[in-house]
Design a protein around this motif. Sequence first.
Motif: not given
Length: 163
Positions: A138-155
């Motif tokens: 996952l990449n988090l930034t100031t604009r989007k600093n929270k995400a569900r772990l199941d949203q992680a992309k398979d690299d």
Amino acid sequence: MSFCLFCLMLVHPVHETVSEIEWNPKTNRMEVALRLDILDEQWLQKQASQPKLDKAWRVNYLMKKFRVTQPEGAGQARTSTYHWIGREQKGAHVWWFFEIEPTDANRPQWIQQSMLEEREPNYTHRILILGEPGKRSLNLTTRKNKARLDQAKDDAKSKATDS
């Protein structure tokens, strides 16, 4: 022209942290290895006005800025406990090792990372999720600093190819 661009890249600082996280079902803890620039650590320490050997300022900062459970609120019970493991310097970076133990012992569903926003608003926080099939991130930034772990992309699936 390309030489000027190269020189500009050298003087333009990269504002990022990299974290490797893994849920340990035996301890019910999220294990975290966090890499940040040594200058960022020094800046954080100066803001905390703490002696270099004192580790409490790091844990206090992480409790506010690196979350996998809701923060403790007024009149609300603590939702997690942080366990400091250690610190290791490697060149221009430092690794912080810690664990987050949710009080309900459940595997976290999301992550929030807002470290160093008070220093520079353009940080990117790369989160690598270990222990899952494939290499997930996952990449988090100031604009989007929270995400569900199941949203992680398979690299492996998101790599660009020449074909």
